[in-house]
Design an enzyme around this catalytic site. Sequence first.
Site, PDB file in Angstrom:
ATOM      1  N   TYR A 114      -5.968 -10.516  -1.961  1.00  0.00           N
ATOM      2  CA  TYR A 114      -6.456 -11.021  -3.094  1.00  0.00           C
ATOM      3  C   TYR A 114      -6.515  -9.827  -4.004  1.00  0.00           C
ATOM      4  O   TYR A 114      -5.752  -9.178  -4.592  1.00  0.00           O
ATOM      5  CB  TYR A 114      -8.041 -10.349  -2.314  1.00  0.00           C
ATOM      6  N   ARG A 152       1.191  -8.522 -10.083  1.00  0.00           N
ATOM      7  CA  ARG A 152       0.687  -7.943  -8.352  1.00  0.00           C
ATOM      8  C   ARG A 152       0.423  -9.024  -7.407  1.00  0.00           C
ATOM      9  O   ARG A 152       0.585  -9.002  -5.555  1.00  0.00           O
ATOM     10  CB  ARG A 152       0.724  -6.600  -8.669  1.00  0.00           C
ATOM     11  N   ARG A 196      -5.637 -23.248  15.138  1.00  0.00           N
ATOM     12  CA  ARG A 196      -5.476 -22.158  15.435  1.00  0.00           C
ATOM     13  C   ARG A 196      -3.883 -22.380  15.891  1.00  0.00           C
ATOM     14  O   ARG A 196      -4.096 -22.367  17.208  1.00  0.00           O
ATOM     15  CB  ARG A 196      -6.673 -21.101  15.420  1.00  0.00           C
ATOM     16  N   LYS A 201      -2.034  -6.163  -1.254  1.00  0.00           N
ATOM     17  CA  LYS A 201      -3.087  -6.519  -1.186  1.00  0.00           C
ATOM     18  C   LYS A 201      -3.423  -7.429   0.011  1.00  0.00           C
ATOM     19  O   LYS A 201      -4.358  -8.822  -0.404  1.00  0.00           O
ATOM     20  CB  LYS A 201      -3.302  -6.378  -3.122  1.00  0.00           C
ATOM     21  N   GLU A 221      -3.759   7.185  -0.340  1.00  0.00           N
ATOM     22  CA  GLU A 221      -4.741   7.225  -1.330  1.00  0.00           C
ATOM     23  C   GLU A 221      -6.177   7.158  -0.761  1.00  0.00           C
ATOM     24  O   GLU A 221      -6.289   7.331   0.514  1.00  0.00           O
ATOM     25  CB  GLU A 221      -4.292   5.831  -1.858  1.00  0.00           C
ATOM     26  N   LEU A 231      -1.408   0.994  -2.239  1.00  0.00           N
ATOM     27  CA  LEU A 231      -1.275  -0.224  -2.892  1.00  0.00           C
ATOM     28  C   LEU A 231      -0.994   0.551  -4.486  1.00  0.00           C
ATOM     29  O   LEU A 231      -0.899   1.799  -5.231  1.00  0.00           O
ATOM     30  CB  LEU A 231      -2.633  -0.595  -3.184  1.00  0.00           C
TER      31      LEU A 231
HETATM   32  N1  PLP Z   1      -5.516   0.928  -3.375  1.00  0.00           N
HETATM   33  C1  PLP Z   1      -6.319   0.441  -2.380  1.00  0.00           C
HETATM   34  C2  PLP Z   1      -5.683   0.794  -1.100  1.00  0.00           C
HETATM   35  C3  PLP Z   1      -7.279  -0.648  -2.851  1.00  0.00           C
HETATM   36  O1  PLP Z   1      -8.064  -1.258  -2.181  1.00  0.00           O
HETATM   37  C4  PLP Z   1      -7.493  -0.234  -4.986  1.00  0.00           C
HETATM   38  C5  PLP Z   1      -7.595  -1.256  -5.411  1.00  0.00           C
HETATM   39  O2  PLP Z   1      -9.393  -2.310  -4.221  1.00  0.00           O
HETATM   40  C6  PLP Z   1      -6.126   0.626  -5.473  1.00  0.00           C
HETATM   41  C7  PLP Z   1      -5.696   1.732  -4.882  1.00  0.00           C
HETATM   42  C8  PLP Z   1      -6.392   0.677  -6.940  1.00  0.00           C
HETATM   43  O3  PLP Z   1      -5.351  -0.540  -7.034  1.00  0.00           O
HETATM   44  P1  PLP Z   1      -5.994  -0.953  -8.684  1.00  0.00           P
HETATM   45  O4  PLP Z   1      -5.897  -0.115  -9.615  1.00  0.00           O
HETATM   46  O5  PLP Z   1      -5.256  -2.428  -8.947  1.00  0.00           O
HETATM   47  O6  PLP Z   1      -7.258  -1.631  -8.418  1.00  0.00           O
END
Ligand code: PLP
Length: 286
Positions: free
Chosen positions: A32, A51, A100, A150, A182, A206
């Site tokens: 996503y 991304r 499935r 993501k 994070e 991420l």
């Molecule tokens: N880290 C995680 C785990 C996230 O889910 C997100 C955004 O959803 C981010 C960092 C921040 O990423 P972005 O700046 O691309 O929204």
Amino acid sequence: MRTVYVNGEYLPEDQAKVSIFDRGFLMADGVYEVTSVLDGKLIDFDGHAVRLQRSLDELDMTSPISKEDLLEVHRELVRLNGVEEGMVYLQITRGAPSDRDFVFPDPDVTPPTIVLFTQNKPGLADNPAAKKGMKVISIEDMRWGRRDIKTVQLLYPSMGKMMAKKAGADDAWMVQDGFVTEGTSNNAYIVKGNKIITRALSNDILHGITRAAVLRFAREAQMEVEERNFSIDEAKEADEAFITSASTFVMPVVEIDGVALGDGVPGRVAPRLREIYLDESRKAAI
Ligand code: PLP
């Protein structure tokens, strides 16, 4: 009622349907993106599109749409739903095979599923939380090892938010081997003097689109950026802390595990970065 986009069609939200065999539903086999909208325009669209393609490539998933068409769908949904401030959510899954099965379906037989919808959030940029700052708790990072992709596997981040909520905090920072990875849905930073410290990019986090932009603006404003690990103990001693994400931009953190940072109010650096990010992003919005 919102107009949403499903597999090539614009539909009222209550008429949009996806199969119960969809691999996003059965296996969290999907990726996503969330793109912010300010002044009716898309923020950092290009970064999100790049991304997205990387996430798809890493999972051997075919893209159902070109970048140009994706931009068009984003713009059309923003227009149809009259969004001035808010977000566009995009999800692509490996589609809905006839049953499935752990084995990936043949993409020539089972096309990916693509869904987009808007979230109207008036006041997103002028969020009062940015003036107050947020409180975070620390929790163990129990996610899988490919957090650079993501994916829609958001159960643990969702549990983390609930742990924070129960503790009277706004979010959780996740810790692996003693170092902060994070936030549950954002990248994490601390500030010492004029130095901004944030974990370096790897499969552990991420690669935030907002992170990339904010670090670029910080360097342009002659602030020092250090991409390295930091612990919760170091964070508690920091002058300031903040998070970044597409939907929160830059948000000050004023408390970690019950310990106030500095005076317990947003400092100098995070609010300044927020202002620069919002100004520059509005100028570059498409
Ligand atoms: N880290 C995680 C785990 C996230 O889910 C997100 C955004 O959803 C981010 C960092 C921040 O990423 P972005 O700046 O691309 O929204």
